[in-house]
Design an enzyme around this catalytic site. Sequence first.
Site, PDB file in Angstrom:
ATOM      1  N   LEU A 289       0.867  -1.338   0.036  1.00 48.43           N
ATOM      2  CA  LEU A 289      -0.003  -0.017  -0.033  1.00 48.43           C
ATOM      3  C   LEU A 289       0.931   1.215  -0.085  1.00 48.43           C
ATOM      4  O   LEU A 289       0.443   2.131  -0.667  1.00 48.43           O
ATOM      5  CB  LEU A 289      -0.831   0.023   1.150  1.00 48.43           C
ATOM      6  CG  LEU A 289      -1.974  -1.343   1.331  1.00 48.43           C
ATOM      7  CD1 LEU A 289      -2.766  -1.301   2.996  1.00 48.43           C
ATOM      8  CD2 LEU A 289      -2.805  -1.222   0.029  1.00 48.43           C
ATOM      9  N   GLY A 290       1.806   1.328   0.674  1.00 43.09           N
ATOM     10  CA  GLY A 290       2.919   2.178   0.622  1.00 43.09           C
ATOM     11  C   GLY A 290       4.213   2.076   1.385  1.00 43.09           C
ATOM     12  O   GLY A 290       4.364   0.929   1.816  1.00 43.09           O
ATOM     13  N   LYS A 291       5.166   2.778   1.183  1.00 45.68           N
ATOM     14  CA  LYS A 291       6.373   2.437   1.891  1.00 45.68           C
ATOM     15  C   LYS A 291       6.939   3.966   2.372  1.00 45.68           C
ATOM     16  O   LYS A 291       6.875   4.925   1.860  1.00 45.68           O
ATOM     17  CB  LYS A 291       7.240   1.970   0.930  1.00 45.68           C
ATOM     18  CG  LYS A 291       7.887   2.614  -0.292  1.00 45.68           C
ATOM     19  CD  LYS A 291       8.799   1.833  -1.194  1.00 45.68           C
ATOM     20  CE  LYS A 291       9.434   2.468  -2.332  1.00 45.68           C
ATOM     21  NZ  LYS A 291      10.218   1.760  -3.187  1.00 45.68           N
ATOM     22  N   GLY A 292       8.103   3.637   3.217  1.00 36.03           N
ATOM     23  CA  GLY A 292       8.834   4.919   3.746  1.00 36.03           C
ATOM     24  C   GLY A 292      10.336   4.485   4.233  1.00 36.03           C
ATOM     25  O   GLY A 292      10.590   3.333   3.662  1.00 36.03           O
ATOM     26  N   GLY A 293      11.057   5.240   5.106  1.00 39.17           N
ATOM     27  CA  GLY A 293      12.344   4.812   5.404  1.00 39.17           C
ATOM     28  C   GLY A 293      12.520   3.545   6.319  1.00 39.17           C
ATOM     29  O   GLY A 293      13.589   2.871   5.750  1.00 39.17           O
TER      30      GLY A 293
ATOM     31  N   ALA B  74       9.786   1.019   6.906  1.00 41.06           N
ATOM     32  CA  ALA B  74       8.865   0.015   6.928  1.00 41.06           C
ATOM     33  C   ALA B  74       8.226   0.018   5.323  1.00 41.06           C
ATOM     34  O   ALA B  74       8.213   0.779   4.629  1.00 41.06           O
ATOM     35  CB  ALA B  74       8.000   0.000   7.918  1.00 41.06           C
TER      36      ALA B  74
ATOM     37  N   LYS C  35       1.643  -2.457   8.960  1.00 36.52           N
ATOM     38  CA  LYS C  35       2.962  -1.658   8.852  1.00 36.52           C
ATOM     39  C   LYS C  35       3.923  -2.773   9.213  1.00 36.52           C
ATOM     40  O   LYS C  35       4.002  -3.062  10.364  1.00 36.52           O
ATOM     41  CB  LYS C  35       2.905  -0.379   9.536  1.00 36.52           C
ATOM     42  CG  LYS C  35       4.065   0.493   9.352  1.00 36.52           C
ATOM     43  CD  LYS C  35       3.991   1.533  10.451  1.00 36.52           C
ATOM     44  CE  LYS C  35       3.453   2.687  10.113  1.00 36.52           C
ATOM     45  NZ  LYS C  35       3.618   3.710  10.822  1.00 36.52           N
TER      46      LYS C  35
ATOM     47  N   ASP D 131       2.879  16.246  11.496  1.00 38.65           N
ATOM     48  CA  ASP D 131       3.077  15.778  10.039  1.00 38.65           C
ATOM     49  C   ASP D 131       1.613  15.591   9.499  1.00 38.65           C
ATOM     50  O   ASP D 131       1.581  14.861   8.588  1.00 38.65           O
ATOM     51  CB  ASP D 131       3.777  14.470  10.088  1.00 38.65           C
ATOM     52  CG  ASP D 131       4.483  14.323   8.687  1.00 38.65           C
ATOM     53  OD1 ASP D 131       4.762  15.308   8.030  1.00 38.65           O
ATOM     54  OD2 ASP D 131       4.908  12.983   8.449  1.00 38.65           O
TER      55      ASP D 131
END
EC number: 2.7.11.21
Length: 685
Positions: free
Chosen positions: A88-92, A94, A111, A205
């Site tokens: 579904l999404g990603k970041g730094g 996870a 997550k 944020d």
Amino acid sequence: MELLRTITYQPAASTKMCEQALGKGCGADSKKKRPPQPPEESQPPQSQAQVPPAAAHHHHHHSHSGPEISRIIVDPTTGKRYCRGKVLGKGGFAKCYEMTDLTNNKVYAAKIIPHSRVAKPHQREKIDKEIELHRILHHKHVVQFYHYFEDKENIYILLEYCSRRSMAHILKARKVLTEPEVRYYLRQIVSGLKYLHEQEILHRDLKLGNFFINEAMELKVGDFGLAARLEPLEHRRRTICGTPNYLSPEVLNKQGHGCESDIWALGCVMYTMLLGRPPFETTNLKETYRCIREARYTMPSSLLAPAKHLIASMLSKNPEDRPSLDDIIRHDFFLQGFTPDRLSSSCCHTVPDFHLSSPAKNFFKKAAAALFGGKKDKARYIDTHNRVSKEDEDIYKLRHDLKKTSITQQPSKHRTDEELQPPTTTVARSGTPAVENKQQIGDAIRMIVRGTLGSCSSSSECLEDSTMGSVADTVARVLRGCLENMPEADCIPKEQLSTSFQWVTKWVDYSNKYGFGYQLSDHTVGVLFNNGAHMSLLPDKKTVHYYAELGQCSVFPATDAPEQFISQVTVLKYFSHYMEENLMDGGDLPSVTDIRRPRLYLLQWLKSDKALMMLFNDGTFQVNFYHDHTKIIICSQNEEYLLTYINEDRISTTFRLTTLLMSGCSLELKNRMEYALNMLLQRCN
């Protein structure tokens, strides 16, 4: 600088489902496409949370290369088995995946954080802090935290699944949003953010990518990776964190992050929704920060004045000059514009059309033709978004009088918006229409009453094809038709009718906490709660009527209320006791109950600096003027509209509206009728 966040969302690429890993489907019916499961009654509304990871470094990204996460995941503590789906999404730290509980087919946004990504103590602390803050939150407009567990490879955080992804995806497809949509989404963001601030939690944020949209197009505030407890000013952290474009001047200047910093980010969000780009976007970060510190940005002329003013107030350089969340909802941007009760899922990719048709509208077009045919050149209208002539300002300054509105509007499946344009009002004009024309207007008024209100035997029947908007629309058309066509007169007509109808004798505005309460002339007490629901305590003080939507009534004893209504019944009794003990009746009208008429309950109310307006389900419309305690009440009886005027001495007089149409009335009454119409049009719009 610490932690400047950037999250990149992946398109929901098609992935092979659990059948590969299991050799069979995830659920009992594996061949069908599985929609997100509806929540249990006891659970919060189900929705998506493609919540990004706890934090991502701005200057460089770590590679996500590592061992492939298993398709079937087992919680070591409970033994529950989950099937991992698409990214579904990603970041730094996870990635976020769709994940299905194989025992009940419930879908989560999971997550998944590899232990290798949070090997250092300060990294693990961030994850633990995010879990600690998020797991205690429970609100309709906050992504729900369900569960977390660990195995040897990863940490798993199970969150509410939002099938329509985020506002960032919607804006990417749409480029810009309409004002009604922005009001719709902002109301929900403010609701969720107010809850967070009441829990003394700062989000830190807020941005489009952190507002998630569920199947029902409800918005959820998510991603608490940078959230923090609100500290006293002297103890606030001086960390620079957040999304670069949405950082506030005080955060950039290392003066600490408070509630006002979240308001600043909200201003950036509103600007971006309306214009398709952030207010402080430049070619380089250094210039962006300079613009933020100076609160320097462009405000395109395409924006309407209320939107410009609200954005400017939220983007005030001085945090103390920014509005509170309550101030935002009471701003003209919300008071003067239409807000839809719900949005179609087509709004994710297509501009909505709020000009919906309805049986009531089609009827009005025919029935009101006589009211408006050929009149436009003879009557002047005021556009409240443009300048008003000086001699009319005192009577028609409603736009600037409006300081406070009621609560969010009561849910209605059929609510429509006839015209997305500023409200107008009529100015008195000279000249007397022909007698035949007056007769035609009178017939039209009777026709509208007969067609919409006169033949109803119950409130649900009255409103079957009608809505809150069309009830207001009916009254506005009739009142405007009368005002436009009645002659000038020096006095009130001689007619005095003996009638019985319900009206509001006492009222209490407690909307800062609960809602708006009132007592009718038959001693029924009603409360329109801040969530849009309505509850009445009947004169016997033993029976409660509860209206969740127009025409849908639940009845139960006051002493044996269903568990979910106990707190509201307590508030209702409090209002009843307070008004009984502390307030006096507002006029000399007799108290008569007509059991053949539907029970009244409040649909809408509105306060200006001069008056209070109340609109009821059967079309009864009452305006109380503060300074002299005069009142106007309009209701329908026997296919006829009646107007009652209660003067400064609390003496009442009732007329047929058709009588006023033929004979005219005093300037004193006419001015009040025009002001009442202006308030009604303001609320309709």
